[in-house]
Design a protein around this motif. Structure first.
Motif, PDB file in Angstrom:
ATOM      1  N   THR A 116      -9.842 -17.010   3.790  1.00 51.97           N
ATOM      2  CA  THR A 116      -8.400 -17.126   3.571  1.00 51.97           C
ATOM      3  C   THR A 116      -8.098 -18.104   2.440  1.00 51.97           C
ATOM      4  O   THR A 116      -8.740 -19.149   2.334  1.00 51.97           O
ATOM      5  N   VAL A 117      -7.123 -17.744   1.638  1.00 52.91           N
ATOM      6  CA  VAL A 117      -6.596 -18.649   0.623  1.00 52.91           C
ATOM      7  C   VAL A 117      -5.147 -18.955   0.974  1.00 52.91           C
ATOM      8  O   VAL A 117      -4.438 -18.099   1.521  1.00 52.91           O
ATOM      9  N   TYR A 118      -4.741 -20.178   0.695  1.00 56.49           N
ATOM     10  CA  TYR A 118      -3.401 -20.639   1.050  1.00 56.49           C
ATOM     11  C   TYR A 118      -2.641 -21.076  -0.199  1.00 56.49           C
ATOM     12  O   TYR A 118      -3.223 -21.484  -1.196  1.00 56.49           O
ATOM     13  N   LEU A 119      -1.328 -21.017  -0.079  1.00 59.68           N
ATOM     14  CA  LEU A 119      -0.464 -21.598  -1.097  1.00 59.68           C
ATOM     15  C   LEU A 119       0.598 -22.411  -0.369  1.00 59.68           C
ATOM     16  O   LEU A 119       1.503 -21.848   0.255  1.00 59.68           O
ATOM     17  N   GLN A 120       0.444 -23.727  -0.413  1.00 68.95           N
ATOM     18  CA  GLN A 120       1.448 -24.617   0.168  1.00 68.95           C
ATOM     19  C   GLN A 120       2.534 -24.834  -0.869  1.00 68.95           C
ATOM     20  O   GLN A 120       2.249 -25.311  -1.980  1.00 68.95           O
ATOM     21  N   MET A 121       3.753 -24.509  -0.501  1.00 69.24           N
ATOM     22  CA  MET A 121       4.880 -24.602  -1.432  1.00 69.24           C
ATOM     23  C   MET A 121       5.886 -25.603  -0.893  1.00 69.24           C
ATOM     24  O   MET A 121       6.465 -25.386   0.183  1.00 69.24           O
ATOM     25  N   ASN A 122       6.063 -26.683  -1.611  1.00 67.50           N
ATOM     26  CA  ASN A 122       7.002 -27.732  -1.223  1.00 67.50           C
ATOM     27  C   ASN A 122       8.145 -27.822  -2.229  1.00 67.50           C
ATOM     28  O   ASN A 122       8.028 -27.345  -3.366  1.00 67.50           O
TER      29      ASN A 122
ATOM     30  N   PRO B   8      15.613 -22.280  -5.770  1.00 66.05           N
ATOM     31  CA  PRO B   8      16.065 -20.882  -5.794  1.00 66.05           C
ATOM     32  C   PRO B   8      15.272 -20.026  -6.785  1.00 66.05           C
ATOM     33  O   PRO B   8      15.034 -18.841  -6.520  1.00 66.05           O
ATOM     34  N   GLU B   9      14.829 -20.610  -7.879  1.00 65.11           N
ATOM     35  CA  GLU B   9      14.069 -19.846  -8.876  1.00 65.11           C
ATOM     36  C   GLU B   9      12.655 -19.503  -8.410  1.00 65.11           C
ATOM     37  O   GLU B   9      11.949 -18.761  -9.098  1.00 65.11           O
ATOM     38  N   ASP B  10      12.252 -20.017  -7.255  1.00 70.05           N
ATOM     39  CA  ASP B  10      10.960 -19.629  -6.671  1.00 70.05           C
ATOM     40  C   ASP B  10      11.084 -18.323  -5.875  1.00 70.05           C
ATOM     41  O   ASP B  10      10.070 -17.794  -5.405  1.00 70.05           O
ATOM     42  N   THR B  11      12.286 -17.834  -5.711  1.00 63.98           N
ATOM     43  CA  THR B  11      12.499 -16.595  -4.977  1.00 63.98           C
ATOM     44  C   THR B  11      11.777 -15.444  -5.679  1.00 63.98           C
ATOM     45  O   THR B  11      11.989 -15.197  -6.872  1.00 63.98           O
ATOM     46  N   ALA B  12      10.913 -14.772  -4.937  1.00 65.51           N
ATOM     47  CA  ALA B  12      10.108 -13.690  -5.511  1.00 65.51           C
ATOM     48  C   ALA B  12       9.240 -13.086  -4.413  1.00 65.51           C
ATOM     49  O   ALA B  12       9.143 -13.641  -3.314  1.00 65.51           O
ATOM     50  N   THR B  13       8.608 -11.982  -4.754  1.00 63.35           N
ATOM     51  CA  THR B  13       7.526 -11.467  -3.929  1.00 63.35           C
ATOM     52  C   THR B  13       6.238 -12.095  -4.437  1.00 63.35           C
ATOM     53  O   THR B  13       5.959 -12.049  -5.637  1.00 63.35           O
ATOM     54  N   TYR B  14       5.493 -12.689  -3.528  1.00 69.55           N
ATOM     55  CA  TYR B  14       4.260 -13.387  -3.875  1.00 69.55           C
ATOM     56  C   TYR B  14       3.060 -12.506  -3.522  1.00 69.55           C
ATOM     57  O   TYR B  14       2.959 -11.997  -2.404  1.00 69.55           O
ATOM     58  N   TYR B  15       2.165 -12.379  -4.487  1.00 71.75           N
ATOM     59  CA  TYR B  15       0.989 -11.527  -4.344  1.00 71.75           C
ATOM     60  C   TYR B  15      -0.286 -12.356  -4.446  1.00 71.75           C
ATOM     61  O   TYR B  15      -0.413 -13.217  -5.308  1.00 71.75           O
ATOM     62  N   CYS B  16      -1.202 -12.026  -3.598  1.00 67.70           N
ATOM     63  CA  CYS B  16      -2.532 -12.605  -3.631  1.00 67.70           C
ATOM     64  C   CYS B  16      -3.456 -11.650  -4.377  1.00 67.70           C
ATOM     65  O   CYS B  16      -3.315 -10.428  -4.254  1.00 67.70           O
ATOM     66  N   THR B  17      -4.386 -12.203  -5.141  1.00 64.49           N
ATOM     67  CA  THR B  17      -5.325 -11.358  -5.876  1.00 64.49           C
ATOM     68  C   THR B  17      -6.705 -11.997  -5.906  1.00 64.49           C
ATOM     69  O   THR B  17      -6.818 -13.225  -5.886  1.00 64.49           O
ATOM     70  N   ALA B  18      -7.719 -11.164  -5.937  1.00 65.51           N
ATOM     71  CA  ALA B  18      -9.104 -11.614  -5.965  1.00 65.51           C
ATOM     72  C   ALA B  18      -9.720 -11.294  -7.321  1.00 65.51           C
ATOM     73  O   ALA B  18      -9.624 -10.171  -7.802  1.00 65.51           O
TER      74      ALA B  18
ATOM     75  N   GLU C  34      -1.296 -10.708   2.755  1.00 64.34           N
ATOM     76  CA  GLU C  34      -0.519 -11.937   2.668  1.00 64.34           C
ATOM     77  C   GLU C  34       0.392 -12.081   3.881  1.00 64.34           C
ATOM     78  O   GLU C  34       0.811 -11.097   4.474  1.00 64.34           O
ATOM     79  N   SER C  35       0.710 -13.323   4.193  1.00 66.19           N
ATOM     80  CA  SER C  35       1.676 -13.626   5.244  1.00 66.19           C
ATOM     81  C   SER C  35       2.278 -14.989   4.967  1.00 66.19           C
ATOM     82  O   SER C  35       1.787 -15.734   4.110  1.00 66.19           O
ATOM     83  N   GLY C  36       3.336 -15.297   5.712  1.00 68.19           N
ATOM     84  CA  GLY C  36       3.925 -16.626   5.612  1.00 68.19           C
ATOM     85  C   GLY C  36       5.207 -16.709   4.812  1.00 68.19           C
ATOM     86  O   GLY C  36       5.827 -17.774   4.747  1.00 68.19           O
ATOM     87  N   GLY C  37       5.602 -15.607   4.208  1.00 64.95           N
ATOM     88  CA  GLY C  37       6.858 -15.638   3.473  1.00 64.95           C
ATOM     89  C   GLY C  37       8.046 -15.733   4.417  1.00 64.95           C
ATOM     90  O   GLY C  37       7.905 -15.643   5.640  1.00 64.95           O
ATOM     91  N   GLY C  38       9.212 -15.949   3.815  1.00 63.70           N
ATOM     92  CA  GLY C  38      10.411 -16.036   4.641  1.00 63.70           C
ATOM     93  C   GLY C  38      11.580 -16.572   3.866  1.00 63.70           C
ATOM     94  O   GLY C  38      11.555 -16.668   2.631  1.00 63.70           O
ATOM     95  N   LEU C  39      12.612 -16.933   4.625  1.00 71.30           N
ATOM     96  CA  LEU C  39      13.842 -17.475   4.070  1.00 71.30           C
ATOM     97  C   LEU C  39      13.853 -18.982   4.293  1.00 71.30           C
ATOM     98  O   LEU C  39      13.627 -19.452   5.424  1.00 71.30           O
ATOM     99  N   VAL C  40      14.113 -19.731   3.234  1.00 74.00           N
ATOM    100  CA  VAL C  40      14.094 -21.187   3.333  1.00 74.00           C
ATOM    101  C   VAL C  40      15.179 -21.766   2.435  1.00 74.00           C
ATOM    102  O   VAL C  40      15.552 -21.162   1.427  1.00 74.00           O
TER     103      VAL C  40
ATOM    104  N   ARG D 250       4.178 -22.153   3.726  1.00 75.57           N
ATOM    105  CA  ARG D 250       2.770 -21.990   3.422  1.00 75.57           C
ATOM    106  C   ARG D 250       2.418 -20.517   3.503  1.00 75.57           C
ATOM    107  O   ARG D 250       2.534 -19.898   4.561  1.00 75.57           O
ATOM    108  N   LEU D 251       1.997 -19.982   2.387  1.00 79.10           N
ATOM    109  CA  LEU D 251       1.541 -18.598   2.342  1.00 79.10           C
ATOM    110  C   LEU D 251       0.047 -18.537   2.639  1.00 79.10           C
ATOM    111  O   LEU D 251      -0.711 -19.433   2.251  1.00 79.10           O
ATOM    112  N   SER D 252      -0.340 -17.477   3.308  1.00 80.49           N
ATOM    113  CA  SER D 252      -1.754 -17.228   3.591  1.00 80.49           C
ATOM    114  C   SER D 252      -2.143 -15.862   3.056  1.00 80.49           C
ATOM    115  O   SER D 252      -1.318 -14.946   3.014  1.00 80.49           O
ATOM    116  N   CYS D 253      -3.392 -15.746   2.673  1.00 83.11           N
ATOM    117  CA  CYS D 253      -3.922 -14.463   2.221  1.00 83.11           C
ATOM    118  C   CYS D 253      -5.299 -14.297   2.854  1.00 83.11           C
ATOM    119  O   CYS D 253      -6.233 -15.035   2.514  1.00 83.11           O
TER     120      CYS D 253
END
Length: 118
Positions: free
Chosen positions: A79-85, A89-99, A6-12, A19-22
């Motif tokens: 690659t799979v993506y997760l566009q987050m708009n 604050p309640e979206d704060t978390a570690t995001y995991y990709c799974t197959a 995974e990539s694309g996380g950060g502070l916002v 946009r997260l990528s896996c």
């Protein structure tokens, strides 16, 4: 063996977007359903979204993210993506990709941190 990175996380700030990528390797990506989960500190890991295998014609979302998050896949890039708009604050978390190779979520990435704060 399938590897997921995974990539694309950060502070916002609230209301912002990420946009997260896996990226997947070691398997036949097009055959796998792909999903995102997240885990906040002190909480259980929870389902966020899933996209079906092959063309990704079916998508599923947790109620908490419906209308704000969009999952997609690019089979040419494995690659799979997760566009987050409109992040909250309640979206704060570690995001995991799974197959989903079988009927279970068989392989997991290491996670990427998303922090939504002022």
């Amino acid at each position: 063996q399938v590897q997921l990175v995974e990539s694309g996380g950060g502070l916002v700030q609230p209301g912002g977007s990420l946009r997260l990528s896996c990226a997947a390797s070691g398997g036949t990506f097009v055959r796998y359903g792909m999903a995102w989960f997240r885990q906040a500190p002190g909480k259980e890991r929870e389902f966020v979204s899933e996209i079906s295998r092959n063309t990704g014609s079916s998508t599923f979302y947790a109620e908490s993210v419906k209308g704000r998050f969009t999952i997609s896949r690019d089979n040419a890039k494995n690659t799979v993506y997760l566009q987050m708009n409109n992040l909250k604050p309640e979206d704060t978390a570690t995001y995991y990709c799974t197959a989903r190779v079988t009927t279970d979520y068989d392989y997991w990435g290491q996670g990427t941190q998303v922090t939504v704060t002022t």
